[in-house]
Design a protein around this motif. Structure first.
Motif, mmCIF file in Angstrom:
data_model
loop_
_atom_site.group_PDB
_atom_site.id
_atom_site.type_symbol
_atom_site.label_atom_id
_atom_site.label_comp_id
_atom_site.label_asym_id
_atom_site.label_seq_id
_atom_site.Cartn_x
_atom_site.Cartn_y
_atom_site.Cartn_z
ATOM 1 N N LYS A 158 -1.618 -1.319 -5.502
ATOM 2 C CA LYS A 158 -0.435 -0.457 -5.442
ATOM 3 C C LYS A 158 -0.754 0.835 -4.699
ATOM 4 N N LEU A 162 0.848 2.420 -0.939
ATOM 5 C CA LEU A 162 1.745 3.585 -0.963
ATOM 6 C C LEU A 162 1.759 4.270 0.403
ATOM 7 N N ARG A 163 2.900 4.911 0.712
ATOM 8 C CA ARG A 163 3.053 5.564 2.014
ATOM 9 C C ARG A 163 3.228 7.077 1.909
ATOM 10 N N ARG A 164 3.840 7.557 0.835
ATOM 11 C CA ARG A 164 4.099 8.980 0.693
ATOM 12 C C ARG A 164 2.973 9.654 -0.096
ATOM 13 N N TYR A 165 2.592 10.862 0.370
ATOM 14 C CA TYR A 165 1.537 11.594 -0.316
ATOM 15 C C TYR A 165 1.904 11.890 -1.765
ATOM 16 N N ASP A 166 3.157 12.226 -2.011
ATOM 17 C CA ASP A 166 3.588 12.553 -3.373
ATOM 18 C C ASP A 166 3.437 11.354 -4.302
ATOM 19 N N ASP A 167 3.732 10.160 -3.785
ATOM 20 C CA ASP A 167 3.588 8.949 -4.606
ATOM 21 C C ASP A 167 2.109 8.685 -4.919
ATOM 22 N N SER A 168 1.248 8.912 -3.918
ATOM 23 C CA SER A 168 -0.193 8.713 -4.133
ATOM 24 C C SER A 168 -0.721 9.706 -5.163
ATOM 25 N N ARG A 169 -0.286 10.960 -5.043
ATOM 26 C CA ARG A 169 -0.723 11.975 -5.992
ATOM 27 C C ARG A 169 -0.294 11.621 -7.419
ATOM 28 N N GLN A 170 0.959 11.196 -7.563
ATOM 29 C CA GLN A 170 1.486 10.877 -8.892
ATOM 30 C C GLN A 170 0.723 9.708 -9.517
ATOM 31 N N LEU A 171 0.455 8.673 -8.714
ATOM 32 C CA LEU A 171 -0.256 7.507 -9.242
ATOM 33 C C LEU A 171 -1.659 7.881 -9.706
ATOM 34 N N GLN A 209 -5.188 5.201 3.246
ATOM 35 C CA GLN A 209 -5.360 5.468 1.823
ATOM 36 C C GLN A 209 -6.845 5.565 1.449
#
Length: 375
Positions: A158, A162-171, A209
């Motif tokens: 997963k 991911l493509r967005r930095y915010d999504d990576s940070r949250q995960l 990533q």
């Protein structure tokens, strides 16, 4: 009442007023300071070595107690003696620790310790402390890596997609156990496999990533903090990064993708060579020679005999050749399995698949391998 006793003994080296006029005062102060720093470093190493020894002794005591619970007979007595020795060692180490603590308490304050902050702390939301790699064998590291992947592979894939930095940070903040070297290693292996499968665009995405994770780990080393504490700061910085920082990130990403492509090509080449070697070994004759290689060495008139699988023609051709040359070639044919002597040595027979082996020499020498066969 305020206790001022702790301020009585303060070791200083750079504020004495009285020095001999022939002495270089600044140099003297620097020398005193350097000597004090070296003493502090020596005490620090002594504490670290003591802590290491005590932890090792406690580990051995626990292991011995566990073995005692499971052992019997002569082995049990030996283990009990070992445990007694370890307990004596523990008492000795405890006394040593008390001495070190007392020694540290009596050490005068100095300019390097008097101003240490007393109320700073770092809080990391973590479920468990990070395991150390220092004392692990290669087998233990491999076992831990497999266990980590089995437990977290869904989350690892997963994160890689991911493509967005915010999504990576949250995960990563929700699953901070992923912020580790094992994740970076998994992503690197995934990139190589994707490149070998010809999925170049997807490889480039997962590579991005991977570099994000490697940047976080490198940042934690530079700051000497837990990598999980660097997740927020990295993604905040990369999103508003100056051109030089972003260019550096992009350059590292391109170099990484180039290394992935090179390694993928090497693995494919290694797999092809391995497959070729396996096929070569599978077709070796009784004498250990490759029938394809032997066939290529034969004179054209002998090749025609094997192509036609004509035994009388082969016998006639051999009879016309010089004796030593005929013996040389026929021995090789026997060792490669192209020529199989019969029960009567005067009546040799040709192996049934000899012609087929020779006719398919080119395809046998250059086998193809699919990506699925590559580890």
């Amino acid at each position: 009442m305020v206790d001022y006793s702790k301020w009585k003994d303060i070791e200083i080296s750079d504020d004495e007023d009285e020095t001999h006029p022939n002495i270089d005062t600044p140099s003297l102060f620097r020398w005193r300071h350097q000597a004090r720093v070296e003493r502090m470093e020596e005490r620090r190493r002594e504490k670290e070595e003591h802590t290491r020894k005590r932890n090792e002794n406690i580990r051995r005591m626990n292991e011995t107690k566990k073995k005692i619970a499971e052992a019997d007979g002569p082995e049990l007595e030996s283990l009990k003696k070992t445990l007694i020795e370890l307990e004596k060692e523990e008492k000795s180490l405890q006394q040593k620790e008390d001495e070190l603590r007392k020694k540290e308490k009596q050490t005068p304050w100095n300019v390097d310790t008097i101003s240490e902050p007393g109320f700073t702390k770092t809080v990391i939301n973590t479920k468990a402390p990070r395991p150390k790699d220092e004392n692990l064998t290669e087998e233990e590291k491999e076992a831990r890596m497999k266990k980590f992947i089995k437990k977290n592979e869904t989350l690892l894939k997963k994160f890689g997609m991911l493509r967005r930095y915010d999504d990576s940070r949250q995960l990563l903040q929700e699953h901070n156990e992923l912020v580790c070297e094992e994740t970076a290693n998994y992503l690197v292996i995934w990139c190589i496999n994707l490149e070998m499968e010809g999925k170049h665009e997807l490889m480039a995405h997962v590579a991005h990533q991977t570099i994000c994770m490697q940047y976080i780990l490198e940042l934690s080393k530079q700051l000497d903090v837990d990598p999980r504490a660097c997740v927020g700061s990295f993604f905040s910085k990369i999103q508003i990064a100056e051109k030089t920082y972003k260019d550096s990130f992009d350059d590292e990403l391109e170099q990484f993708k180039a290394r992935i492509k090179k390694r993928a090509a090497e693995k494919i080449e290694e797999a092809i060579k391995e497959q070729e070697e396996e096929e070569r070994k599978a077709r070796l004759g009784p004498g250990g020679l490759d029938p394809v290689e032997v066939y290529e060495e034969l004179p054209d008139e002998l090749k025609k005999c094997f192509d036609a699988q004509d035994v009388p023609l082969l016998q006639a051709t051999i009879a016309k050749m010089p004796e030593q040359e005929a013996i040389y070639y026929m021995k090789k044919c026997v060792d490669a399995g192209l020529w199989v002597p019969g029960k009567n040595d005067d009546e040799p027979t040709m192996k049934e698949n000899a012609g087929e082996s020779s006719r398919t020499s080119e395809s046998s020498a250059k086998p193809t391998v699919s990506i699925d066969d590559v580890d």
